[in-house]
Write an enzyme that holds these catalytic residues in place. Structure first.
Site, PDB file in Angstrom:
ATOM      1  N   ASP A   9      28.634  13.627  16.188  1.00  0.00           N
ATOM      2  CA  ASP A   9      27.363  14.001  15.007  1.00  0.00           C
ATOM      3  C   ASP A   9      27.365  14.519  14.474  1.00  0.00           C
ATOM      4  O   ASP A   9      26.367  15.173  13.824  1.00  0.00           O
ATOM      5  CB  ASP A   9      26.617  14.910  16.671  1.00  0.00           C
ATOM      6  CG  ASP A   9      27.109  16.192  17.218  1.00  0.00           C
ATOM      7  OD1 ASP A   9      28.148  16.384  16.476  1.00  0.00           O
ATOM      8  OD2 ASP A   9      27.147  16.277  18.612  1.00  0.00           O
ATOM      9  N   HIS A  17      36.995  10.744  17.380  1.00  0.00           N
ATOM     10  CA  HIS A  17      35.951   9.433  17.564  1.00  0.00           C
ATOM     11  C   HIS A  17      35.564   8.622  16.590  1.00  0.00           C
ATOM     12  O   HIS A  17      34.008   7.988  16.637  1.00  0.00           O
ATOM     13  CB  HIS A  17      35.641   9.826  18.556  1.00  0.00           C
ATOM     14  CG  HIS A  17      36.943   9.595  19.980  1.00  0.00           C
ATOM     15  ND1 HIS A  17      35.934  10.198  20.984  1.00  0.00           N
ATOM     16  CD2 HIS A  17      37.644   9.837  20.105  1.00  0.00           C
ATOM     17  CE1 HIS A  17      36.782  10.541  22.109  1.00  0.00           C
ATOM     18  NE2 HIS A  17      38.062  10.602  21.420  1.00  0.00           N
ATOM     19  N   CYS A  59      30.993  -2.311   9.055  1.00  0.00           N
ATOM     20  CA  CYS A  59      31.538  -4.326   9.533  1.00  0.00           C
ATOM     21  C   CYS A  59      32.764  -4.876   9.811  1.00  0.00           C
ATOM     22  O   CYS A  59      34.029  -4.524   9.909  1.00  0.00           O
ATOM     23  CB  CYS A  59      31.460  -4.967   7.597  1.00  0.00           C
ATOM     24  SG  CYS A  59      31.139  -6.955   8.184  1.00  0.00           S
ATOM     25  N   GLY A 114      34.404  22.457  25.921  1.00  0.00           N
ATOM     26  CA  GLY A 114      32.549  21.365  26.875  1.00  0.00           C
ATOM     27  C   GLY A 114      33.499  20.314  26.857  1.00  0.00           C
ATOM     28  O   GLY A 114      33.107  20.067  26.022  1.00  0.00           O
ATOM     29  N   SER A 115      34.753  20.537  26.879  1.00  0.00           N
ATOM     30  CA  SER A 115      35.928  18.847  27.194  1.00  0.00           C
ATOM     31  C   SER A 115      36.024  18.557  28.368  1.00  0.00           C
ATOM     32  O   SER A 115      36.482  19.625  29.372  1.00  0.00           O
ATOM     33  CB  SER A 115      35.933  18.366  26.333  1.00  0.00           C
ATOM     34  OG  SER A 115      36.571  17.666  26.429  1.00  0.00           O
TER      35      SER A 115
HETATM   36  P1  NAD Z   1      32.722  15.016  28.490  1.00  0.00           P
HETATM   37  O1  NAD Z   1      30.852  14.605  29.214  1.00  0.00           O
HETATM   38  O2  NAD Z   1      33.401  14.063  29.296  1.00  0.00           O
HETATM   39  O3  NAD Z   1      32.633  16.632  28.863  1.00  0.00           O
HETATM   40  C1  NAD Z   1      31.477  17.810  28.821  1.00  0.00           C
HETATM   41  C2  NAD Z   1      31.908  19.342  29.697  1.00  0.00           C
HETATM   42  O4  NAD Z   1      30.955  19.833  29.013  1.00  0.00           O
HETATM   43  C3  NAD Z   1      31.461  18.994  30.337  1.00  0.00           C
HETATM   44  O5  NAD Z   1      32.680  19.178  31.373  1.00  0.00           O
HETATM   45  C4  NAD Z   1      30.788  19.873  30.845  1.00  0.00           C
HETATM   46  O6  NAD Z   1      29.959  20.716  31.938  1.00  0.00           O
HETATM   47  C5  NAD Z   1      30.471  20.713  29.492  1.00  0.00           C
HETATM   48  N1  NAD Z   1      29.526  21.889  28.807  1.00  0.00           N
HETATM   49  C6  NAD Z   1      27.796  21.268  28.779  1.00  0.00           C
HETATM   50  N2  NAD Z   1      27.060  21.898  28.739  1.00  0.00           N
HETATM   51  C7  NAD Z   1      28.451  23.005  28.236  1.00  0.00           C
HETATM   52  C8  NAD Z   1      28.038  23.913  27.029  1.00  0.00           C
HETATM   53  N3  NAD Z   1      26.432  24.504  26.850  1.00  0.00           N
HETATM   54  N4  NAD Z   1      28.701  24.983  27.083  1.00  0.00           N
HETATM   55  C9  NAD Z   1      29.819  24.750  27.722  1.00  0.00           C
HETATM   56  N5  NAD Z   1      30.276  23.497  28.550  1.00  0.00           N
HETATM   57  C10 NAD Z   1      29.325  22.914  28.538  1.00  0.00           C
HETATM   58  O7  NAD Z   1      32.766  15.715  27.295  1.00  0.00           O
HETATM   59  P2  NAD Z   1      33.677  14.957  26.213  1.00  0.00           P
HETATM   60  O8  NAD Z   1      35.116  15.828  26.668  1.00  0.00           O
HETATM   61  O9  NAD Z   1      33.618  15.583  24.601  1.00  0.00           O
HETATM   62  O10 NAD Z   1      34.074  13.242  26.514  1.00  0.00           O
HETATM   63  C11 NAD Z   1      33.412  12.789  26.320  1.00  0.00           C
HETATM   64  C12 NAD Z   1      33.023  11.813  25.125  1.00  0.00           C
HETATM   65  O11 NAD Z   1      31.261  11.887  24.947  1.00  0.00           O
HETATM   66  C13 NAD Z   1      33.719  11.401  23.886  1.00  0.00           C
HETATM   67  O12 NAD Z   1      34.602  10.250  23.076  1.00  0.00           O
HETATM   68  C14 NAD Z   1      33.020  12.092  22.864  1.00  0.00           C
HETATM   69  O13 NAD Z   1      32.869  11.734  21.595  1.00  0.00           O
HETATM   70  C15 NAD Z   1      31.583  11.376  23.328  1.00  0.00           C
HETATM   71  N6  NAD Z   1      30.303  12.277  23.237  1.00  0.00           N
HETATM   72  C16 NAD Z   1      29.913  13.081  22.197  1.00  0.00           C
HETATM   73  C17 NAD Z   1      28.748  12.909  21.660  1.00  0.00           C
HETATM   74  C18 NAD Z   1      28.434  14.135  20.917  1.00  0.00           C
HETATM   75  O14 NAD Z   1      28.441  13.252  19.894  1.00  0.00           O
HETATM   76  N7  NAD Z   1      27.765  14.734  21.149  1.00  0.00           N
HETATM   77  C19 NAD Z   1      27.457  13.507  23.054  1.00  0.00           C
HETATM   78  C20 NAD Z   1      28.373  12.650  24.087  1.00  0.00           C
HETATM   79  C21 NAD Z   1      29.595  11.959  24.058  1.00  0.00           C
END
Ligand code: NAD
Length: 253
Positions: free
Chosen positions: A107, A122, A130, A196-197
């Site tokens: 983002d 990512h 392309c 947040g992962s």
């Molecule tokens: P994930 O969705 O697997 O996990 C997100 C984690 O963050 C969860 O455990 C959740 O409980 C926690 N969380 C949510 N809100 C929170 C907050 N306010 N404070 C603290 N923790 C919070 O995400 P991931 O591990 O990043 O893997 C998912 C994949 O999704 C990644 O590859 C990413 O590139 C992609 N993704 C990116 C975006 C973005 O760019 N914003 C959005 C969605 C998914």
């Protein structure tokens, strides 16, 4: 703030003060408070959509459907603003406490929030590439094709092939050069803070283990439990914005 939580925050502040190189690893949870849903959290996208839709094979087989969905997500993502978590991390970098942010997010909010040294593992939603000639295009180029011309897919200006967001889809490989950049930041690194992962996506899911093996410390800031919690030195369950703002306040004292 709860006493136990205060204690953990103090511990992390101490680790940050002692650290000679701290790297932050962020996931979708750092941006939920900016209005971008994560994938696997309580209100995650996978509760509404089939994950299969964002695989590389789905893109190749049904690019029209892929772009239709991508356009639904694009609006909120492009309008999103950094939240207090992004801002606190940028400030921690300015103060010399964080060296680099490795983000799984596409983002661009860390850079918008002021972080300088960001690795987008990512890729990014702000560009398209392309699939034939590899030329890159801005998001504006994609919008100019899709919106007024009602084109079902954006196409390359040079060879006419279909464009793909310049982000890694499921089952696509991470470019080797980006992965190497991460390794260069992580070795040496004596403190890794994950924010947040779920740590379910590789290769970043293995970074905490890597740091631990190197003798470094690991901290997790997340709303929910993660599989790595029992191995982490500090686990703080809470909202990224609140925890990181508190850490910043404490470290400035
Ligand atoms: P994930 O969705 O697997 O996990 C997100 C984690 O963050 C969860 O455990 C959740 O409980 C926690 N969380 C949510 N809100 C929170 C907050 N306010 N404070 C603290 N923790 C919070 O995400 P991931 O591990 O990043 O893997 C998912 C994949 O999704 C990644 O590859 C990413 O590139 C992609 N993704 C990116 C975006 C973005 O760019 N914003 C959005 C969605 C998914």
């Amino acid at each position: 703030m709860h006493q136990e939580l205060e204690g953990k925050i103090q511990q992390l502040v101490e680790l940050l003060r002692k650290s000679s190189k701290c790297v932050a690893l962020t996931g979708a949870g750092v941006s939920t408070e900016s209005g971008i849903p994560d994938f696997r959290g309580p209100d995650g996208t996978w509760k509404k959509y089939d994950p299969e839709l964002s695989t590389a094979s789905s893109f190749v087989l049904k690019p029209h459907q892929f772009w239709f969905l991508a356009m639904q997500f694009a609006g909120p993502l492009m309008r999103a603003e950094p939240n207090l978590a992004h801002q606190a991390m940028a400030e921690l970098e300015k103060l010399g406490h964080i060296t680099c942010v490795i983000t799984q997010n596409i983002d661009g909010l860390h850079q918008k929030g002021g972080s300088q040294n960001v690795i987008e593992l990512h890729g990014t939603a702000w560009r398209a590439v392309c699939i034939n000639c590899g030329k890159k295009f801005s998001w504006q180029y994609v919008m100019d094709q899709m919106v007024p011309m009602c084109s079902p897919v954006p196409r390359c200006m040079w060879c006419g092939y279909i464009l793909k967001p310049d982000a890694t889809l499921f089952f696509e490989e991470i470019p080797q050069q980006l992965y190497q950049q991460c390794l260069d930041e992580l070795n040496p690194c004596d403190l890794l803070i994950v924010v947040g992962s779920t740590l379910l996506v590789e290769p970043s899911g293995s970074f905490p283990e890597m740091i631990k093996k190197q003798g470094g410390k690991t901290a997790i800031i997340n709303l929910e439990e993660t599989w790595f919690d029992e191995n982490a030195d500090i686990v703080i369950n809470g909202k990224a914005s609140e925890i990181l703002t508190k850490i910043l306040q404490e470290i400035k004292k």
